[in-house]
Enzyme design. Structure first.
Site, PDB file in Angstrom:
ATOM      1  N   LYS A 251     -50.697  32.286 -66.240  1.00  0.00           N
ATOM      2  CA  LYS A 251     -50.577  31.711 -64.894  1.00  0.00           C
ATOM      3  C   LYS A 251     -50.324  30.213 -65.015  1.00  0.00           C
ATOM      4  CE  LYS A 251     -53.302  30.731 -60.695  1.00  0.00           C
ATOM      5  NZ  LYS A 251     -54.551  30.957 -59.941  1.00  0.00           N
ATOM      6  N   ASP A 256     -53.017  23.787 -57.454  1.00  0.00           N
ATOM      7  CA  ASP A 256     -53.314  24.789 -56.421  1.00  0.00           C
ATOM      8  C   ASP A 256     -54.086  24.144 -55.280  1.00  0.00           C
ATOM      9  OD1 ASP A 256     -53.871  27.013 -54.928  1.00  0.00           O
ATOM     10  OD2 ASP A 256     -55.282  27.903 -56.377  1.00  0.00           O
ATOM     11  N   LYS A 263     -57.603  24.580 -49.512  1.00  0.00           N
ATOM     12  CA  LYS A 263     -58.937  24.493 -50.100  1.00  0.00           C
ATOM     13  C   LYS A 263     -59.684  23.283 -49.552  1.00  0.00           C
ATOM     14  CE  LYS A 263     -57.831  26.451 -54.649  1.00  0.00           C
ATOM     15  NZ  LYS A 263     -58.762  27.586 -54.650  1.00  0.00           N
ATOM     16  N   ASP A 274     -55.200  24.800 -62.951  1.00  0.00           N
ATOM     17  CA  ASP A 274     -54.814  26.164 -62.594  1.00  0.00           C
ATOM     18  C   ASP A 274     -53.616  26.663 -63.424  1.00  0.00           C
ATOM     19  OD1 ASP A 274     -55.604  28.359 -61.153  1.00  0.00           O
ATOM     20  OD2 ASP A 274     -54.388  27.890 -59.379  1.00  0.00           O
ATOM     21  N   ASP A 333     -54.113  31.188 -50.645  1.00  0.00           N
ATOM     22  CA  ASP A 333     -54.853  30.687 -51.813  1.00  0.00           C
ATOM     23  C   ASP A 333     -54.976  31.771 -52.900  1.00  0.00           C
ATOM     24  OD1 ASP A 333     -56.181  28.864 -53.352  1.00  0.00           O
ATOM     25  OD2 ASP A 333     -58.074  28.967 -52.245  1.00  0.00           O
ATOM     26  N   GLU A 335     -52.755  32.964 -54.719  1.00  0.00           N
ATOM     27  CA  GLU A 335     -51.359  32.808 -55.148  1.00  0.00           C
ATOM     28  C   GLU A 335     -51.131  33.209 -56.602  1.00  0.00           C
ATOM     29  OE1 GLU A 335     -53.530  30.496 -55.457  1.00  0.00           O
ATOM     30  OE2 GLU A 335     -53.099  29.788 -57.471  1.00  0.00           O
ATOM     31  N   ARG A 337     -52.026  35.804 -58.355  1.00  0.00           N
ATOM     32  CA  ARG A 337     -51.571  37.200 -58.504  1.00  0.00           C
ATOM     33  C   ARG A 337     -50.120  37.352 -58.042  1.00  0.00           C
ATOM     34  NH1 ARG A 337     -56.480  39.056 -54.778  1.00  0.00           N
ATOM     35  NH2 ARG A 337     -57.288  37.116 -55.657  1.00  0.00           N
TER      36      ARG A 337
HETATM   37  N1  BES Z   1     -57.089  29.079 -58.817  1.00  0.00           N
HETATM   38  C1  BES Z   1     -57.948  29.760 -57.932  1.00  0.00           C
HETATM   39  C2  BES Z   1     -59.157  30.363 -58.629  1.00  0.00           C
HETATM   40  C3  BES Z   1     -60.262  29.409 -58.987  1.00  0.00           C
HETATM   41  C4  BES Z   1     -61.061  28.856 -58.018  1.00  0.00           C
HETATM   42  C5  BES Z   1     -60.516  29.141 -60.304  1.00  0.00           C
HETATM   43  C6  BES Z   1     -62.095  27.997 -58.387  1.00  0.00           C
HETATM   44  C7  BES Z   1     -61.560  28.307 -60.663  1.00  0.00           C
HETATM   45  C8  BES Z   1     -62.343  27.727 -59.704  1.00  0.00           C
HETATM   46  C9  BES Z   1     -57.213  30.896 -57.233  1.00  0.00           C
HETATM   47  O1  BES Z   1     -55.872  30.670 -56.980  1.00  0.00           O
HETATM   48  C10 BES Z   1     -57.881  31.104 -55.930  1.00  0.00           C
HETATM   49  O2  BES Z   1     -57.831  30.224 -55.130  1.00  0.00           O
HETATM   50  N2  BES Z   1     -58.481  32.257 -55.756  1.00  0.00           N
HETATM   51  C11 BES Z   1     -59.189  32.563 -54.563  1.00  0.00           C
HETATM   52  C12 BES Z   1     -58.885  33.991 -54.196  1.00  0.00           C
HETATM   53  C13 BES Z   1     -59.356  34.363 -52.825  1.00  0.00           C
HETATM   54  C14 BES Z   1     -58.555  33.644 -51.772  1.00  0.00           C
HETATM   55  C15 BES Z   1     -59.215  35.849 -52.661  1.00  0.00           C
HETATM   56  C16 BES Z   1     -60.667  32.375 -54.819  1.00  0.00           C
HETATM   57  O3  BES Z   1     -61.151  32.728 -55.898  1.00  0.00           O
HETATM   58  O4  BES Z   1     -61.342  31.827 -53.946  1.00  0.00           O
HETATM   59 ZN    ZN Z   2     -54.909  29.398 -58.226  1.00  0.00          ZN
HETATM   60 MN    MN Z   3     -55.532  29.649 -55.168  1.00  0.00          MN
END
Ligand code: BES
Ligand code: ZN
Ligand code: MN
Length: 524
Positions: A251, A256, A263, A274, A333, A335, A337
């Site tokens: 990834k 992000d 966020k 990210d 968010d 994104e 996947r």
């Molecule tokens: N890059 C983030 C995941 C992340 C968040 C990694 C905090 C490390 C610390 C990812 O893109 C994301 O935002 N995932 C969301 C998914 C949700 C919207 C289903 C998450 O984990 O909050």
């Molecule tokens: Zn992300």
């Molecule tokens: Mn995200």
């Protein structure tokens, strides 16, 4: 930093000139007649030296040694894990502006099984990020001698150690760079630079080519950013063309923000990390360049930013992925996947023996496993077992989480084939279930490194994980390679039979290699 193996016992080490001598003292340490051994024995019996892992006793110009500083450090039972921990502590205590050369004496500890871990621990303790500092003060430590009476048997471990460090440090470098110094375009340049090494090729696709491939899901994430996306394709060809490759998909979200589902501000800076999955793929290729194993590996990196703007993808938008499956974007968010699914579809063209994606995918995985183990998902038991084993042998561990179909039920959508999010519950697993829909028939595994790829707080920075895990995993596919733990015992017991693998790795360790990346940074 240069590492050398020296066949020196403790008495010989004590006679060497150096800025610091670190002696690893295990519970089983049996003192010889030399002055330093006697000093250690006294320190133990008086209770001043504890052999618990990481316990330190520091001395300045002791009469028993030529070194300016002597550090005795406990390594407990002498296990690889304890040795790594102890070396980290000792090197952190010893390092300073005047410490250019150190000797590490294995004394009681078995050198042949822990040399890789020692090399990694020294590198870790002395790593400094400098790229965007105006007055860079880099690593001072230049020479490290690893000393044991039977040092020669550890040559292959040393080669593995230095290659792993080169990979880990390349991954850290790119992961630590801020978003404006690690754009998708710059990541593409970094990947291209790896193609200067023999056996590595690199192709970087831009928006037009990606559109022609039909990667509608990936493109929808990139559309809110002014930075053009990049799709990076790396090849390491160490075996015949007919040998099916392992495909690593990283990834590469270079920042992000969350997009329109933005966020919160707190710690949002950490979303520059990210792209740690992408960085780990670059790191593995850097290490392969040194080790030159007889395997084929493909690296795929979908790289873009996730930004909110007038052109950004909106909650509710439906996009068509390269697989033809449509996706309703219920949370911009989620994104990661969306970029990975198109890369996984692309991976199928290589008829891989296995596909592994590596992603800072979910906050839920951080909640589940913290910073100790990466999340690992696979429906393929033998692939899962191989990744688990690679995690243990490299001290870069992971933990398997389930993929029951029930976890995927929440991905239903009224307007597309699937939604990109399910409910909050089991978030790391539902993300994996989403990805699984794009891996038809390929042996596939997913590593969620959201908790392990970087550290927050005062020591904020990338860890370079899971380069170690991935490297052990791919090397174990090589017919010539012997897993490091077995290597140590076998090479002692019957050196002749294992010679080819040892030699292959030994050559790579000493080879001079081109500079990793151009450095020409100055923040304004
Ligand atoms: N890059 C983030 C995941 C992340 C968040 C990694 C905090 C490390 C610390 C990812 O893109 C994301 O935002 N995932 C969301 C998914 C949700 C919207 C289903 C998450 O984990 O909050
Ligand atoms: Zn992300
Ligand atoms: Mn995200």
């Amino acid at each position: 930093m240069n590492f050398e193996l020296k066949s020196l016992d403790l008495a010989a080490c004590a006679a060497e000139k150096c800025d610091a001598l670190i002696v690893l003292v295990s519970e089983a340490f049996a003192p010889g007649k030399d002055a330093l051994s006697q000093l250690i024995a006294q320190a133990r019996s008086s209770g001043d030296l504890d052999t618990k892992p990481g316990k330190l006793l520091q001395m300045y110009r002791p009469a028993a040694a030529t070194a300016t500083r002597v550090l005795l450090v406990g390594v407990g039972d002498g296990s690889v894990r304890h040795v790594r921990q102890a070396v980290g502590t000792a090197v952190a205590a010893a390092k300073g502006t005047a410490v250019h050369k150190i000797l590490i004496s294995f004394a009681g500890a078995a050198a042949q099984k822990s040399v890789r871990a020692v090399v990694q621990a020294v590198a870790e303790a002395t790593y400094v990020y400098t790229t965007t500092k105006s007055k860079p003060e880099g690593r001072v430590l230049a020479n490290v001698w690893l000393c044991a009476p039977d040092a020669a048997v550890a040559q292959a471990e040393l080669a593995l150690g230095t290659a792993t460090v080169a990979g880990v440090e390349l991954a850290k470098e790119w992961a630590n760079r801020p978003g404006n110094h690690a754009t998708p375009t710059l990541l593409g340049t970094a990947a291209k630079a790896l193609a200067r090494f023999p056996k590595i090729q690199c192709e970087v696709l831009g928006p037009k080519e990606v559109a022609a491939l039909g990667m509608g899901s990936f493109m929808s994430v990139a559309q809110g950013s002014r930075e053009p996306l990049r799709f990076i394709v790396l090849h390491y060809n160490g075996a015949a063309k007919t040998v099916a490759p392992t495909v690593l998909v990283g990834k590469g979200i270079t920042f992000d923000t969350g997009g329109i589902s933005i966020k919160p501000a707190a710690e949002m800076d950490e979303m520059k990390f990210d792209m740690c999955g992408a960085a780990s793929v670059l790191g593995v290729f850097r290490a392969l360049a040194d080790l030159k194993p007889a395997i084929n590996v493909v690296g795929l990196i979908p790289a873009c930013e996730n930004m909110p703007d007038g052109g950004a993808v909106k909650p509710g938008d439906v996009v068509t992925s390269m697989s033809g499956q449509t996706i309703e974007n219920l949370n911009t968010d989620a994104e990661g996947r969306l970029v990975l699914c198109d890369a996984l579809t692309y991976a199928a063209r290589f008829k891989p023996r296995a596909v592994i994606d590596i992603a800072t995918l979910t906050g839920a995985c951080v909640v589940a496993l913290g910073g100790v183990r990466s999340g690992m998902f696979s429906a393929d038991d033998s692939l899962a077992a191989a990744l688990q084993a690679a995690g243990e042998s490299s001290l870069d561990p992971c933990w398997r989480l389930p993929l029951d179909d029930e976890y995927g039920e929440g991905l239903k959508s009224n307007f597309a084939d699937m939604a990109n999010v399910a409910g909050r519950a089991g978030g790391a697993i539902t993300a994996a279930k989403f990805l699984q829909r794009f891996t038809a028939k390929m042996p596939w595994a997913h590593l969620d490194i959201a908790g392990t790829a970087w550290k927050s707080g005062a020591s904020k920075g990338a860890t370079g994980r899971p380069v170690g895990l991935l490297l052990d995993y791919v090397l174990n596919q090589s017919p010539a390679h012997i897993a490091p733990a077995q290597e140590a015992t076998k090479s002692v017991a019957k050196r002749k039979t294992t010679a080819p693998a040892v030699v292959a790795l030994k050559v790579a360790a000493t080879a001079k290699t081109p500079r990793k990346t151009p450095r020409k940074m100055a923040t304004k």
